[in-house]
Design an enzyme around this catalytic site. Structure first.
Site, mmCIF file in Angstrom:
data_model
loop_
_atom_site.group_PDB
_atom_site.id
_atom_site.type_symbol
_atom_site.label_atom_id
_atom_site.label_comp_id
_atom_site.label_asym_id
_atom_site.label_seq_id
_atom_site.Cartn_x
_atom_site.Cartn_y
_atom_site.Cartn_z
ATOM 1 N N LYS A 14 -20.621 66.739 1.822
ATOM 2 C CA LYS A 14 -21.040 66.059 3.058
ATOM 3 C C LYS A 14 -19.893 65.986 4.067
ATOM 4 C CE LYS A 14 -22.490 62.153 1.128
ATOM 5 N NZ LYS A 14 -22.239 62.375 -0.315
ATOM 6 N N ARG A 90 -27.876 55.071 1.827
ATOM 7 C CA ARG A 90 -27.773 55.344 0.400
ATOM 8 C C ARG A 90 -28.820 54.579 -0.395
ATOM 9 N NH1 ARG A 90 -21.992 56.975 0.553
ATOM 10 N NH2 ARG A 90 -21.422 57.840 -1.465
ATOM 11 N N ARG A 129 -10.835 67.303 -6.160
ATOM 12 C CA ARG A 129 -10.474 66.504 -4.981
ATOM 13 C C ARG A 129 -9.550 65.347 -5.386
ATOM 14 N NH1 ARG A 129 -15.414 64.103 -1.661
ATOM 15 N NH2 ARG A 129 -15.573 62.819 -3.515
ATOM 16 N N ARG A 135 -7.585 60.645 -4.217
ATOM 17 C CA ARG A 135 -8.656 59.673 -3.938
ATOM 18 C C ARG A 135 -8.963 58.856 -5.202
ATOM 19 N NH1 ARG A 135 -14.535 60.662 -1.031
ATOM 20 N NH2 ARG A 135 -15.561 59.081 -2.275
HETATM 21 P P1 AMP Z 1 -18.292 58.329 -0.008
HETATM 22 O O1 AMP Z 1 -16.987 58.602 0.654
HETATM 23 O O2 AMP Z 1 -19.455 58.500 0.917
HETATM 24 O O3 AMP Z 1 -18.480 59.074 -1.305
HETATM 25 O O4 AMP Z 1 -18.296 56.783 -0.380
HETATM 26 C C1 AMP Z 1 -17.334 56.219 -1.282
HETATM 27 C C2 AMP Z 1 -17.789 54.848 -1.752
HETATM 28 O O5 AMP Z 1 -17.945 53.973 -0.625
HETATM 29 C C3 AMP Z 1 -19.134 54.808 -2.451
HETATM 30 O O6 AMP Z 1 -19.028 55.126 -3.832
HETATM 31 C C4 AMP Z 1 -19.566 53.363 -2.218
HETATM 32 O O7 AMP Z 1 -18.877 52.489 -3.090
HETATM 33 C C5 AMP Z 1 -19.055 53.096 -0.814
HETATM 34 N N1 AMP Z 1 -20.089 53.440 0.205
HETATM 35 C C6 AMP Z 1 -20.036 54.442 1.122
HETATM 36 N N2 AMP Z 1 -21.141 54.476 1.885
HETATM 37 C C7 AMP Z 1 -21.927 53.473 1.431
HETATM 38 C C8 AMP Z 1 -23.225 53.008 1.777
HETATM 39 N N3 AMP Z 1 -23.940 53.606 2.742
HETATM 40 N N4 AMP Z 1 -23.722 51.949 1.095
HETATM 41 C C9 AMP Z 1 -23.023 51.345 0.123
HETATM 42 N N5 AMP Z 1 -21.818 51.739 -0.279
HETATM 43 C C10 AMP Z 1 -21.258 52.798 0.359
#
Ligand code: AMP
Length: 197
Positions: A14, A90, A129, A135
């Site tokens: 993404k 999500r 990654r 990360r």
């Molecule tokens: P990502 O970078 O999109 O993989 O997001 C990393 C982490 O941020 C996820 O595992 C969630 O803990 C939190 N997170 C990101 N976007 C959301 C969302 N829309 N709703 C809830 N938690 C989120």
């Protein structure tokens, strides 16, 4: 206006494809994950709350996430020709909220791009990654939890958007530029918007 959701499991690409979308369509990028990681790095109150969930591979509560998004739409994303939502929604409540937030601003979602990647490949990509970027949630244990959360809470959204008629499935395995070419074709077919380059 062109408002797009980039939908897919963690590790599905993404972030990579968002960067290309904002470059080629001049859109504003909202990555909720990046936004939260920035708060964690700055040690804000929100960052402290977010860290508890992210480090466990769990989702931040819907209400909090929705109010953050509402604020971004009122500020940074205001007056932009459109938005790429990366990592949001999500959950079903987040998807309902997004519909409402956009309609309140006189607009809506034009396409939901679903990046589909086999699970083994997702795990491999995230482990790589984690090694390359450090990360914190890209460790095997947290990756497994995140994938479980994805299957339980996020994947049902694909059906939700299929019913809405704007879900665009894309094979997310392979070469980045070829995947992007498929996305661009789908966007043109469904919305009429052409890429710049
Ligand atoms: P990502 O970078 O999109 O993989 O997001 C990393 C982490 O941020 C996820 O595992 C969630 O803990 C939190 N997170 C990101 N976007 C959301 C969302 N829309 N709703 C809830 N938690 C989120």
């Amino acid at each position: 206006m062109l408002n797009l959701v980039l939908f897919g499991a963690p590790g599905s690409g993404k972030g990579t494809q968002s960067a290309k979308l904002i470059d080629e369509y001049g859109l504003y990028h909202i990555s909720t994950g990046e936004l939260l990681r920035e708060h964690i790095a700055r040690g804000t109150e929100l960052g402290k709350i977010a860290d508890k969930y992210i480090s466990q591979g769990q989702l931040i509560p819907d209400e909090l996430m929705i109010s953050i998004l509402d604020e971004v739409l009122d500020n940074e994303a205001k007056d932009k020709p459109g938005v790429v939502f990366d990592g949001f929604p999500r959950t079903i409540p987040q998807a309902n909220a997004l519909k409402e937030l956009l309609s309140r601003r006189g607009t809506g979602l034009h396409a939901v791009i679903g990046l589909e990647v086999p699970e083994e490949e997702l795990v491999e990509r995230m482990l790589k990654r984690g090694k390359d970027t450090g990360r914190a949630d890209d460790t095997l244990d947290t990756i497994r939890k995140r994938l479980q959360v994805y299957h339980n809470q996020t994947q049902p959204l694909a059906e939700y958007y299929k019913e809405e008629g704007n879900y665009l499935p894309i094979n997310g395995s392979g070469v980045v530029d070829e995947i992007f070419a498929e996305i661009a074709k789908g966007i043109e077919r469904t919305t009429g918007h052409k890429r710049r380059k």
